[in-house]
Scaffold this motif. Structure first.
Motif, PDB file in Angstrom:
ATOM      1  N   ARG A 125      -6.589  -3.796   5.003  1.00  0.00           N
ATOM      2  CA  ARG A 125      -5.557  -3.056   4.166  1.00  0.00           C
ATOM      3  C   ARG A 125      -4.283  -3.764   4.595  1.00  0.00           C
ATOM      4  N   TYR A 158      -6.164 -16.212  -5.488  1.00  0.00           N
ATOM      5  CA  TYR A 158      -5.662 -17.660  -4.920  1.00  0.00           C
ATOM      6  C   TYR A 158      -5.354 -17.317  -3.327  1.00  0.00           C
ATOM      7  N   THR A 176     -10.686  -7.764  -0.602  1.00  0.00           N
ATOM      8  CA  THR A 176     -10.013  -8.211  -1.706  1.00  0.00           C
ATOM      9  C   THR A 176      -8.469  -7.838  -1.645  1.00  0.00           C
ATOM     10  N   TYR A 183      -4.116  -8.742  -1.080  1.00  0.00           N
ATOM     11  CA  TYR A 183      -3.246  -9.277  -2.164  1.00  0.00           C
ATOM     12  C   TYR A 183      -2.866 -10.848  -1.935  1.00  0.00           C
ATOM     13  N   PHE A 184      -3.706 -11.486  -0.773  1.00  0.00           N
ATOM     14  CA  PHE A 184      -3.253 -12.960  -0.449  1.00  0.00           C
ATOM     15  C   PHE A 184      -4.552 -13.714  -0.438  1.00  0.00           C
ATOM     16  N   THR A 229      -6.285 -10.764  -9.533  1.00  0.00           N
ATOM     17  CA  THR A 229      -5.239 -10.266  -8.168  1.00  0.00           C
ATOM     18  C   THR A 229      -5.760 -10.589  -6.875  1.00  0.00           C
ATOM     19  N   ARG A 280       2.300 -21.733 -10.858  1.00  0.00           N
ATOM     20  CA  ARG A 280       2.175 -21.599  -9.412  1.00  0.00           C
ATOM     21  C   ARG A 280       0.894 -21.883  -8.840  1.00  0.00           C
ATOM     22  N   ASP A 281      -0.067 -21.396  -9.394  1.00  0.00           N
ATOM     23  CA  ASP A 281      -1.421 -21.423  -8.674  1.00  0.00           C
ATOM     24  C   ASP A 281      -2.298 -22.791  -9.123  1.00  0.00           C
ATOM     25  N   GLU A 292      -3.951 -17.414  -0.326  1.00  0.00           N
ATOM     26  CA  GLU A 292      -2.300 -17.875   0.541  1.00  0.00           C
ATOM     27  C   GLU A 292      -2.476 -17.648   1.965  1.00  0.00           C
ATOM     28  N   ASN A 296       0.725  -1.101   0.056  1.00  0.00           N
ATOM     29  CA  ASN A 296       0.082   0.164  -0.190  1.00  0.00           C
ATOM     30  C   ASN A 296       0.892   1.170  -0.131  1.00  0.00           C
ATOM     31  N   GLY A 304      -4.075 -16.669  -9.180  1.00  0.00           N
ATOM     32  CA  GLY A 304      -3.877 -15.408  -8.332  1.00  0.00           C
ATOM     33  C   GLY A 304      -3.285 -14.545  -9.179  1.00  0.00           C
ATOM     34  N   THR A 305      -2.487 -13.275  -8.472  1.00  0.00           N
ATOM     35  CA  THR A 305      -1.836 -12.401  -9.238  1.00  0.00           C
ATOM     36  C   THR A 305      -0.789 -12.647 -10.310  1.00  0.00           C
TER      37      THR A 305
END
Ligand SMILES: [Zn+2]
Ligand SMILES: [Zn+2]
Lengths: 153, 324
Positions: free
Chosen positions: B86, B124, B68, B70-71, B121, A59-60, B126, A19, B116-117
């Motif tokens: 966040r 997946y 939503t 990053y992981f 994004t 990877r996924d 994690e 962020n 995933g990303t």
């Protein structure tokens, strides 16, 4: 309208999944806040994109990779940097969508999609950029925040 | 005492408040046309649509927000205060889940095996959940093709392994509904078991908390014991007479182009072992099971979808047996 923040950031792939916090101060109680936000480039195509998509699939999907389409079917890949907003009294929402050019307007009773209307007190505010994906070598983000002072403020 | 009714619901919806194509009004209208009694509004990282949606009665709306991150993507429902999505970290998700529950919220895991990303994004999952009892529900079927899709099969396997470890997690379907274009199996939904004849947002929440869910491509399918216990309940081990109900009336009323032909009723238990299989015949069937202590038992309806055999048509949440 008074400009309360204007900045340009060069975001790098290492900053993916982080962020970027942009604090700003409202010098007065506002009746209107306008956020103008753009970033570029948006997409990555061709061989470099294919390589990244294939890496993601391997990877996924792992051992199930063969049940998925070819990497090329996932192109173009996109940078995605979304924006959220905090007022002094808390979270005011987020614009989680792909458009790389956005204008958001908040007033006491109305707000652009994704945001919560409410009083806009003077004080410490915060805009945050969320680097969900950064697939190009860099990406330049431009943020401008303008405020209009409340009449009886 | 009021009876338990099963209400078709869509638990994963987006609007213009995030990246959906629907206005709130269009989402509600389309849900109504699809004979859905309830929806969860789960826009990405915002609850801004709820002000407009919450007064809807057909469907009723349970408010939420899809974290939503990053992981992973995590729908959070009816949380009385904002919990910050966040700063969620891969090893810090349990603490976030505790904060959500402290605010009365529920949390689910959405599409855990989505790519995933950068393709989808953060899609997946994690996060390293230490205590899965903090997770209220798991989307075992995502989007609209529940039976032929690698990521859904992996999600069902994950769910089974968590049940084996003793966690009681409600299974859900989530269309991850952004628009009507491209929707497959439009009758797919999660049926929520609620008391009384009228669905309420509170009833939806209670159903998820108490594991009264049935994931379905369309047909309503559930079971009850002779003593009246059902999906989500904890019951004594031993001999148990079950009545299975298969009800295709909503699918018929929807006039969908998809066809579903039930062929088999199966009951699965720990380790994924099938402990009952009988031909599906008509709306009501009975069978006797010998239930072991400290086990889970879920029923599944198998059959044809659009002429293709060997498809899962519906999966119930388990009934659980008491420890000895
Ligand atoms: Zn999602
Ligand atoms: Zn979603």
């Amino acid at each position: 309208m008074t400009t309360v923040l204007e900045t340009e950031l060069r975001v790098l792939p290492e900053q993916e999944k982080t962020n970027l916090i942009l604090p700003f101060t409202l010098p007065f109680d506002a009746q209107k806040l306008q956020i103008t936000y753009t970033y570029a480039p948006k997409i990555l195509d061709g061989a470099p994109a294919c390589e990244k998509a294939e890496a993601c699939l391997c990877r996924d999907a792992g051992e199930y990779r063969d049940t998925y389409p070819e990497a090329a079917d996932y192109l173009p890949l996109k940078n995605l940097i979304t924006l959220s907003l905090d007022a002094p009294d808390g979270y005011r929402g987020c614009a989680h969508r792909q458009a790389p050019q956005q204008i958001h307007i908040l007033t006491e009773n109305t707000a652009s999609p994704g945001f919560l209307p409410g009083k806009m007190q003077k004080g410490a505010w915060r805009l945050m950029l969320h680097v969900h994906a950064l697939v190009t070598d860099f990406c330049v983000c431009h943020v401008k925040i303008e405020a209009q002072e409340a009449e009886n403020g | 005492m009021a009876d338990l009714h099963w209400f078709p619901c869509e638990l994963h919806c987006h609007t213009l408040h995030s990246d959906g194509d629907f206005s709130v009004a269009e989402l509600l209208q389309t849900a109504h046309e699809r004979l859905l009694d309830g929806i969860c509004l789960t826009d990405h990282n915002t609850t801004a649509g709820l002000a407009e949606a919450s007064c809807s009665r057909a469907p009723v709306v349970l408010g939420g927000m899809e974290w939503t991150t990053y992981f992973g993507h995590m729908p959070v429902l009816d949380c009385s205060a904002y919990v910050d999505w966040r700063d969620a970290s891969v090893d810090g998700i349990d603490e976030k889940l505790r904060q959500i529950h402290a605010c009365g919220g529920l949390a689910g895991v959405a599409h855990p095996f989505q790519l995933g990303t950068p393709i989808c994004t953060g899609g997946y999952w994690e996060y390293r959940v230490r205590d899965w009892s903090l997770v209220d529900y798991l989307e075992i079927w995502s989007e609209g093709s529940p039976y032929l899709n690698t990521s859904n099969r992996r999600a069902i396997a994950l769910w089974g392994s968590l049940l084996d470890r003793g966690y009681r997690i409600a299974p859900t379907f989530g269309r991850d509904w952004h628009r009507t274009a491209g929707n497959k199996l439009i009758s797919a939904c999660t049926y929520l078991g609620c008391m009384g004849e009228t669905l309420t947002p509170a009833g939806m929440k209670t159903a998820l908390q108490s594991g009264k869910t049935v994931v379905s491509a369309g047909p309503l399918f559930y079971f009850k014991t002779e003593r009246g216990e059902t999906v989500g309940d904890v019951i004594p081990a031993g001999r148990s007479d079950w009545r299975f109900v298969t009800d295709c009336s909503r699918v018929a009323r929807m006039q969908t182009e998809n066809t579903f032909v039930p062929k088999e009723i199966r009951v699965y238990t720990n380790g994924g072992r099938m402990c009952l299989c009988l031909p599906a015949e008509g709306e009501r069937q009975t069978a006797t099971l010998d239930l072991e202590p400290a086990h889970w038992y879920r029923a599944e309806l198998w059959g044809e979808t659009d002429g293709q055999g060997g498809c899962q048509l519906a999966v119930t949440a388990p009934i659980y047996t008491q420890h000895p």
